[in-house]
Design a protein around this motif. Structure first.
Motif, PDB file in Angstrom:
ATOM      1  N   ARG A  84      -0.784  10.722  48.166  1.00  0.00           N
ATOM      2  CA  ARG A  84      -1.664  11.861  47.925  1.00  0.00           C
ATOM      3  C   ARG A  84      -1.486  12.415  46.515  1.00  0.00           C
ATOM      4  N   ALA A  85      -0.273  12.369  46.007  1.00  0.00           N
ATOM      5  CA  ALA A  85      -0.011  12.898  44.664  1.00  0.00           C
ATOM      6  C   ALA A  85      -0.604  12.012  43.577  1.00  0.00           C
ATOM      7  N   ASP A  86      -0.660  10.702  43.822  1.00  0.00           N
ATOM      8  CA  ASP A  86      -1.204   9.785  42.819  1.00  0.00           C
ATOM      9  C   ASP A  86      -2.055   8.729  43.526  1.00  0.00           C
ATOM     10  N   PRO A  87      -3.288   9.091  43.919  1.00  0.00           N
ATOM     11  CA  PRO A  87      -4.121   8.163  44.687  1.00  0.00           C
ATOM     12  C   PRO A  87      -4.876   7.150  43.835  1.00  0.00           C
ATOM     13  N   ALA A  88      -4.802   7.261  42.501  1.00  0.00           N
ATOM     14  CA  ALA A  88      -5.615   6.419  41.626  1.00  0.00           C
ATOM     15  C   ALA A  88      -5.437   4.922  41.879  1.00  0.00           C
ATOM     16  N   PRO A  89      -4.200   4.390  41.976  1.00  0.00           N
ATOM     17  CA  PRO A  89      -4.067   2.949  42.224  1.00  0.00           C
ATOM     18  C   PRO A  89      -4.718   2.506  43.523  1.00  0.00           C
ATOM     19  N   LEU A  90      -4.572   3.304  44.565  1.00  0.00           N
ATOM     20  CA  LEU A  90      -5.173   2.947  45.851  1.00  0.00           C
ATOM     21  C   LEU A  90      -6.691   3.011  45.781  1.00  0.00           C
ATOM     22  N   ILE A  91      -7.216   3.987  45.054  1.00  0.00           N
ATOM     23  CA  ILE A  91      -8.668   4.092  44.886  1.00  0.00           C
ATOM     24  C   ILE A  91      -9.209   2.861  44.168  1.00  0.00           C
ATOM     25  N   VAL A  92      -8.491   2.411  43.129  1.00  0.00           N
ATOM     26  CA  VAL A  92      -8.918   1.206  42.401  1.00  0.00           C
ATOM     27  C   VAL A  92      -8.899  -0.009  43.319  1.00  0.00           C
ATOM     28  N   LEU A  93      -7.867  -0.121  44.147  1.00  0.00           N
ATOM     29  CA  LEU A  93      -7.758  -1.265  45.056  1.00  0.00           C
ATOM     30  C   LEU A  93      -8.755  -1.179  46.205  1.00  0.00           C
ATOM     31  N   THR A  94      -9.513  -0.098  46.272  1.00  0.00           N
ATOM     32  CA  THR A  94     -10.579   0.026  47.264  1.00  0.00           C
ATOM     33  C   THR A  94     -11.953  -0.110  46.614  1.00  0.00           C
ATOM     34  N   LEU A  95     -12.133   0.475  45.430  1.00  0.00           N
ATOM     35  CA  LEU A  95     -13.414   0.388  44.752  1.00  0.00           C
ATOM     36  C   LEU A  95     -13.664  -1.002  44.161  1.00  0.00           C
ATOM     37  N   MET A  96     -12.627  -1.621  43.618  1.00  0.00           N
ATOM     38  CA  MET A  96     -12.796  -2.932  42.998  1.00  0.00           C
ATOM     39  C   MET A  96     -13.329  -3.978  43.981  1.00  0.00           C
ATOM     40  N   PRO A  97     -12.754  -4.106  45.189  1.00  0.00           N
ATOM     41  CA  PRO A  97     -13.318  -5.083  46.117  1.00  0.00           C
ATOM     42  C   PRO A  97     -14.751  -4.784  46.518  1.00  0.00           C
ATOM     43  N   LEU A  98     -15.119  -3.506  46.604  1.00  0.00           N
ATOM     44  CA  LEU A  98     -16.505  -3.168  46.931  1.00  0.00           C
ATOM     45  C   LEU A  98     -17.453  -3.658  45.839  1.00  0.00           C
ATOM     46  N   LEU A  99     -17.038  -3.539  44.574  1.00  0.00           N
ATOM     47  CA  LEU A  99     -17.856  -4.042  43.476  1.00  0.00           C
ATOM     48  C   LEU A  99     -18.001  -5.560  43.550  1.00  0.00           C
ATOM     49  N   ILE A 100     -16.907  -6.243  43.840  1.00  0.00           N
ATOM     50  CA  ILE A 100     -16.943  -7.702  43.931  1.00  0.00           C
ATOM     51  C   ILE A 100     -17.824  -8.143  45.099  1.00  0.00           C
ATOM     52  N   MET A 101     -17.752  -7.432  46.212  1.00  0.00           N
ATOM     53  CA  MET A 101     -18.624  -7.756  47.346  1.00  0.00           C
ATOM     54  C   MET A 101     -20.091  -7.696  46.947  1.00  0.00           C
ATOM     55  N   GLY A 102     -20.436  -6.694  46.142  1.00  0.00           N
ATOM     56  CA  GLY A 102     -21.820  -6.558  45.699  1.00  0.00           C
ATOM     57  C   GLY A 102     -22.296  -7.748  44.889  1.00  0.00           C
ATOM     58  N   PHE A 103     -21.420  -8.312  44.077  1.00  0.00           N
ATOM     59  CA  PHE A 103     -21.792  -9.475  43.267  1.00  0.00           C
ATOM     60  C   PHE A 103     -21.891 -10.748  44.108  1.00  0.00           C
ATOM     61  N   LEU A 104     -21.031 -10.876  45.125  1.00  0.00           N
ATOM     62  CA  LEU A 104     -20.927 -12.142  45.840  1.00  0.00           C
ATOM     63  C   LEU A 104     -21.831 -12.261  47.065  1.00  0.00           C
TER      64      LEU A 104
END
Length: 265
Positions: free
Chosen positions: A21-41
């Motif tokens: 909760r104090a530093d959610p940025a890495p987890l957010i990236v590991l969730t948003l990045m796959p969603l972007l890749i799904m859109g391309f594939l």
């Protein structure tokens, strides 16, 4: 017999949740990045899946998300290993590991709490990726959603145990990052996470059958495209749990509480 306390283990899990909760940025990236890749594939797989599986009952067309969503979700599940490694390595960086060892907190409680927090983290990521990815890219599950969930839990368990085996083996965070991303890509590439397993060369197919991603994708495909219920995914789930047990045994044999871990170098 040591007096183990679930409350102390739960305290470790809650502490890990506070760090997320104090530093959610890495987890957010590991969730948003796959969603972007799904859109391309997704659109790239549409023709191949339509030819092999056709429309679902009721005339619902295949969109390509049936491969992209579970495949990329399975791949990024193993990318969580490097994120999870921070839960151990940061204790050494903060010089609190030996304090934890000297406290009433027992090793089994510490590892149990960390395993629980890691498993919850992986399941949260899988849930978000399937829910959001499915809604955005038109994923239609022909079989049981419960079957999909059972496979996701077994995949998360295998990732957690594999992650702790790597953590036990590596002395530095840099080593862990390198091995985590290398094995994550290898598992996904040979196991059918990046492209359909049937399109891979024979050597990759042979190698893929010993990877967790292959068995996860086999279970996901049975539920998503094959219309299977929970009974139809029992074999992939059993193999994933068996791999988890092998990884857990390896972690148990290699892990040494007194070993000094180097946070970054």
């Amino acid at each position: 017999m040591p007096d183990l306390s679930w409350r102390r283990a739960a305290a470790v899990t809650l502490k890990d949740a506070e760090h997320v909760r104090a530093d959610p940025a890495p987890l957010i990236v590991l969730t948003l990045m796959p969603l972007l890749i799904m859109g391309f594939l997704s659109s790239a797989f549409e023709a191949d899946l339509t030819e092999r599986y056709g429309a679902a009952p009721g005339g619902i067309a295949v969109t390509g998300a049936e491969q992209a969503v579970p495949g990329i979700a399975a791949m990024f599940c193993f990318f969580l290993v490097s994120y999870v490694g921070q839960t151990i390595f940061r204790e050494h960086g903060w010089r609190t590991w030996n304090r934890l060892r000297a406290s009433p907190l027992r090793a089994a409680e510490l590892i149990g709490g960390r395993v629980t927090s890691t498993l919850l983290l992986a399941l949260t990521q899988q849930t978000v990726l399937f829910a959001v990815g499915g809604a955005l890219f038109g994923l239609h599950v022909r079989g049981s959603v419960a079957a999909l969930a059972v496979v996701a839990v077994a995949l998360a368990a295998s990732m957690v145990c594999f992650g702790f085996a790597l953590i036990a083996f590596c002395r530095s965070m840099m080593q862990l990052n390198a091995l985590a991303y290398l094995t994550g890509l290898l598992f996904a590439g040979c196991g059918g996470g990046i492209v359909p397993y049937a399109t891979l060369p024979l050597w990759a197919q042979a190698l893929g059958k010993v990877t967790p991603t292959y068995w996860a994708m086999r279970g996901f495909n049975e539920a998503v495209l094959g219309g299977a219920g929970v009974d139809g995914v029992l074999l992939p789930v059993a193999v994933l749990l068996g791999l988890a047990a092998v990884f857990a045994l390896a972690a148990w044999c290699v892990f040494r509480p007194e070993q000094v871990k180097v946070p970054w170098s």
